[in-house]
Design a protein around this motif. Sequence first.
Motif, PDB file in Angstrom:
ATOM      1  N   MET A   1       0.949  -0.975   0.298  1.00  0.00           N
ATOM      2  CA  MET A   1       0.010  -0.297  -0.186  1.00  0.00           C
ATOM      3  C   MET A   1       0.612   1.131   0.270  1.00  0.00           C
ATOM      4  N   ALA A   2       0.139   1.788  -0.603  1.00  0.00           N
ATOM      5  CA  ALA A   2       1.251   3.416  -0.679  1.00  0.00           C
ATOM      6  C   ALA A   2       1.069   4.340   0.539  1.00  0.00           C
ATOM      7  N   ASP A   3       1.916   5.144   1.148  1.00  0.00           N
ATOM      8  CA  ASP A   3       1.934   6.467   1.757  1.00  0.00           C
ATOM      9  C   ASP A   3       1.258   7.405   1.273  1.00  0.00           C
ATOM     10  N   ALA A   4       0.532   8.061   2.719  1.00  0.00           N
ATOM     11  CA  ALA A   4      -0.353   8.605   2.445  1.00  0.00           C
ATOM     12  C   ALA A   4      -0.067   9.777   3.303  1.00  0.00           C
ATOM     13  N   LEU A   5      -0.194  11.420   2.930  1.00  0.00           N
ATOM     14  CA  LEU A   5       0.428  12.014   4.479  1.00  0.00           C
ATOM     15  C   LEU A   5      -0.841  13.235   3.830  1.00  0.00           C
ATOM     16  N   ILE A   6      -1.758  13.430   5.698  1.00  0.00           N
ATOM     17  CA  ILE A   6      -2.674  13.738   6.007  1.00  0.00           C
ATOM     18  C   ILE A   6      -2.358  15.385   6.686  1.00  0.00           C
ATOM     19  N   ASN A   7      -3.202  16.375   5.954  1.00  0.00           N
ATOM     20  CA  ASN A   7      -2.408  17.637   6.959  1.00  0.00           C
ATOM     21  C   ASN A   7      -2.993  17.486   8.288  1.00  0.00           C
ATOM     22  N   ILE A   8      -2.832  18.530   9.015  1.00  0.00           N
ATOM     23  CA  ILE A   8      -3.479  18.216  10.586  1.00  0.00           C
ATOM     24  C   ILE A   8      -3.714  20.230  10.608  1.00  0.00           C
ATOM     25  N   LYS A   9      -4.799  20.208  10.762  1.00  0.00           N
ATOM     26  CA  LYS A   9      -4.854  21.572  10.939  1.00  0.00           C
ATOM     27  C   LYS A   9      -4.546  21.820  12.755  1.00  0.00           C
ATOM     28  N   ALA A  10      -4.834  23.623  12.672  1.00  0.00           N
ATOM     29  CA  ALA A  10      -5.002  23.785  14.075  1.00  0.00           C
ATOM     30  C   ALA A  10      -6.216  23.351  14.711  1.00  0.00           C
ATOM     31  N   GLN A  11      -6.967  23.252  14.133  1.00  0.00           N
ATOM     32  CA  GLN A  11      -8.366  23.189  14.893  1.00  0.00           C
ATOM     33  C   GLN A  11      -8.218  21.436  15.421  1.00  0.00           C
ATOM     34  N   ASP A  12      -7.606  20.443  14.087  1.00  0.00           N
ATOM     35  CA  ASP A  12      -8.061  19.050  14.769  1.00  0.00           C
ATOM     36  C   ASP A  12      -5.993  19.396  16.254  1.00  0.00           C
ATOM     37  N   ILE A  13      -5.719  19.729  16.086  1.00  0.00           N
ATOM     38  CA  ILE A  13      -4.640  19.591  16.849  1.00  0.00           C
ATOM     39  C   ILE A  13      -5.676  19.940  18.493  1.00  0.00           C
ATOM     40  N   MET A  14      -6.264  21.300  18.788  1.00  0.00           N
ATOM     41  CA  MET A  14      -6.769  21.896  19.153  1.00  0.00           C
ATOM     42  C   MET A  14      -8.038  20.368  19.431  1.00  0.00           C
ATOM     43  N   ARG A  15      -8.740  19.524  19.120  1.00  0.00           N
ATOM     44  CA  ARG A  15      -9.520  19.030  19.645  1.00  0.00           C
ATOM     45  C   ARG A  15      -8.375  16.851  20.000  1.00  0.00           C
ATOM     46  N   MET A  16      -7.536  17.384  19.819  1.00  0.00           N
ATOM     47  CA  MET A  16      -6.920  15.809  19.871  1.00  0.00           C
ATOM     48  C   MET A  16      -6.506  16.832  21.913  1.00  0.00           C
ATOM     49  N   LYS A  17      -6.103  18.200  21.837  1.00  0.00           N
ATOM     50  CA  LYS A  17      -5.393  18.746  23.978  1.00  0.00           C
ATOM     51  C   LYS A  17      -6.805  17.827  24.039  1.00  0.00           C
ATOM     52  N   ALA A  18      -8.082  18.596  23.668  1.00  0.00           N
ATOM     53  CA  ALA A  18      -9.035  18.518  24.129  1.00  0.00           C
ATOM     54  C   ALA A  18      -9.166  16.540  24.738  1.00  0.00           C
ATOM     55  N   ILE A  19      -8.955  15.824  23.752  1.00  0.00           N
ATOM     56  CA  ILE A  19      -9.590  14.052  23.923  1.00  0.00           C
ATOM     57  C   ILE A  19      -8.691  13.845  25.266  1.00  0.00           C
ATOM     58  N   VAL A  20      -7.339  14.517  25.567  1.00  0.00           N
ATOM     59  CA  VAL A  20      -6.484  14.227  26.077  1.00  0.00           C
ATOM     60  C   VAL A  20      -6.625  14.723  27.353  1.00  0.00           C
ATOM     61  N   ILE A  21      -6.732  16.153  27.806  1.00  0.00           N
ATOM     62  CA  ILE A  21      -7.051  16.148  28.785  1.00  0.00           C
ATOM     63  C   ILE A  21      -8.658  15.991  29.357  1.00  0.00           C
TER      64      ILE A  21
END
Length: 53
Positions: A1-21
């Motif tokens: 399978m080929a590699d894929a790059l995805i863009n992680i937006k600032a909103q995604d990072i904020m969402r990840m932080k909220a999930i961790v908290i």
Amino acid sequence: MADALINIKAQDIMRMKAIVIDVDRDEAIELIREFLRRAETQLQGGLKNHLDA
């Protein structure tokens, strides 16, 4: 399978932080599903471009 790059937006990072908290497993799984959809979309688009060439 080929590699894929995805863009992680600032909103995604904020969402990840909220999930961790909040230790929100359901939200974490939903975020992973979204990233997977993005990666699959990119791979399908890349495959079409490769075949068209």
